[in-house]
Design an enzyme around this catalytic site. Structure first.
Site, PDB file in Angstrom:
ATOM      1  N   ASP A 171       0.799  -1.220   0.000  1.00  0.00           N
ATOM      2  CA  ASP A 171       0.000   0.000   0.000  1.00  0.00           C
ATOM      3  C   ASP A 171       0.837   1.278   0.000  1.00  0.00           C
ATOM      4  OD1 ASP A 171       0.906  -0.447   2.639  1.00  0.00           O
ATOM      5  OD2 ASP A 171      -0.624   0.890   3.416  1.00  0.00           O
ATOM      6  N   TYR A 265      10.974   4.823   0.712  1.00  0.00           N
ATOM      7  CA  TYR A 265      11.833   3.796   1.310  1.00  0.00           C
ATOM      8  C   TYR A 265      13.248   3.817   0.738  1.00  0.00           C
ATOM      9  CZ  TYR A 265       8.195   1.426   4.004  1.00  0.00           C
ATOM     10  OH  TYR A 265       7.235   1.121   4.941  1.00  0.00           O
TER      11      TYR A 265
END
Length: 442
Positions: A171, A265
């Site tokens: 997600d 990330y």
């Protein structure tokens, strides 16, 4: 008339479960449900959440059958969709995943670097077990997996259950796309058409357009150059300081690679030293979650049970659960929605390993998914991805073979780790912490 579906939430003891149940109930017009089941191997933890969900369902959709169980046959019989959200070892082990690498000045994160590898080694066996239960009791069902670390789990399912009806998703890109949509003052991310490629938690947007084909990338980049992906509004699911720090890091990530928009990330790989320098080694993200969301959800569920009503309880649907239901809807009703999935490359990225599990847009319908061709990718992204996918493949090989050597190589291969020597120190500590969960390594 649309067929009504039976949904099993595997990992019923997750704090995300009430939000997923709420989202299912809110989407009954588009995705009608006849039955909701919860399954977990931790009876006590699941029971609190399940009893609250029972009250929510009875109030909002009393026609929906509900049950929760620790018995695989009862759970997996007569289901159309299994929504898997396992956290093997719970937050106590997540804390170890984060704090052990930090002890050696290496990024401590649940899906990236040594922590992600440790979590992956715990997750592979239980996810394979879920597939086997589903194939035994409901062979025509789909398993929608968003158990982390999704990249390692996806590689393991490719290797060990290549013909299973599993789709691996995440997600995080959806969360970032919702932020982009709010920045652009659009109604939702569905007003955008995106092109994106990479690995899970390791990717880049190359194109974002509106439905009329107008380019939106430059407007988003203007915002990111100033403030990363942070916003002035309370909307969205990631607002704790540790997340905001990752959102702000998109400014530096855009400087490193200005032609695309980054997944946040990438901060852990491309800004590892800075990440460690700003980390609190005694109080990590796991502690934040345990002290906030974990406590809040269980307090809320206990209150619902005590009061006998969910009125004003504050449990809401979330971005990630909406995405899961969109995927189920596409498979059930052939919507042909364009969605980011983690799939075997098979040439979609033409100059990259065909067997790598890549995250790319796919068209989803009743027969599964059709990956979109991304073409060739630049040297910078290709090099980073090759190093990361090698680490993920070595991790899965280590699990299959029970190989200490390959797991040492996997940790060494992570861009977050400075040397093989440090990798070995971290590995030995992780082995000690994970004795209950990992296969024996030789």
């Amino acid at each position: 008339m649309k067929k009504k579906n039976s949904v099993l939430i595997a990992g019923g003891g997750s704090t995300y479960t009430p939000g997923i149940v709420m989202t299912l109930l809110e989407n009954m017009d588009e995705f009608p449900v006849r039955k909701i089941k919860l399954y977990d191997n931790d009876k006590e933890r699941q029971e609190t959440l399940a009893e609250a969900c029972k009250i929510i369902i009875a109030e909002k959709a009393p026609e929906v059958e509900f049950l929760y169980t620790t018995d695989p046959e009862e759970a997996f019989t007569d289901v159309d969709f299994v929504m898997a959200q396992l956290r093997v070892g719970k937050y106590a082990m997540r804390e170890q995943d984060e704090k052990i690498p930090l002890k050696y000045d290496v990024v401590g994160q649940e899906t990236c670097g040594p922590g992600g590898i440790a979590y992956g080694m715990r997750s592979i066996g239980p996810v394979i077990e879920l597939i086997d239960y589903m194939e035994k009791y409901s062979p025509n069902a789909w398993l929608l997996n968003y158990s982390n670390p999704a990249a390692i789990v996806a590689e393991a399912t490719r290797r060990l259950r290549p013909n299973s009806r599993i789709i691996n998703i995440c997600d995080m890109p959806v969360c970032l796309e919702e932020i982009m949509a709010r920045v652009l003052k659009l109604n939702s991310r569905k007003d955008m058409e995106v092109r994106y490629y990479g690995l899970n938690h390791f990717g880049w947007w190359t194109s974002i357009k509106d439905k009329d084909g107008n380019d939106l990338m430059e407007k988003i980049k203007e915002h990111v150059r100033l403030r990363g992906y942070t916003e002035d509004i309370p909307a969205g699911q990631h607002k704790e300081e540790s997340w905001l720090e990752a959102m702000r890091a998109a400014k530096e990530l855009l400087e490193i690679e200005p032609e695309t928009l980054p997944n946040t990330y990438l901060k852990y790989y491309l800004m590892a030293d800075d990440t460690v320098a700003h980390a609190n080694k005694d109080y990590t993200r796991a502690n934040e979650v345990m002290d906030r969301r974990e406590k809040q959800i269980f307090e809320t569920c206990n209150k619902i049970i005590k009061d006998g009503t969910s009125e004003g309880c504050g449990i809401k649907s979330s971005e990630h659960s909406t995405y899961i239901i969109d995927l189920a809807k596409a498979l059930a009703y052939n919507t042909k929605e364009r969605m980011l999935l983690i799939v075997e490359n098979k040439g979609a990225i033409e100059n990259f390993d065909r067997t790598a599990m890549v995250e790319i847009p796919c068209i989803v319908g009743k027969d599964g998914y059709e990956p979109m061709v991304m073409g060739a990718i630049p040297t910078f992204q290709k090099g980073l991805m090759e190093q990361q996918v090698a680490s993920e493949k070595l991790t899965v090989e280590a699990w299959i073979e029970g190989s200490y050597q390959k797991l040492w190589q996997a940790i060494t291969m992570s861009k977050t780790v400075p040397s093989a020597k440090v990798a070995k120190l971290i590995l030995d500590d992780l082995i000690e912490a994970n004795k209950e969960f990992w296969p024996i390594l030789k």
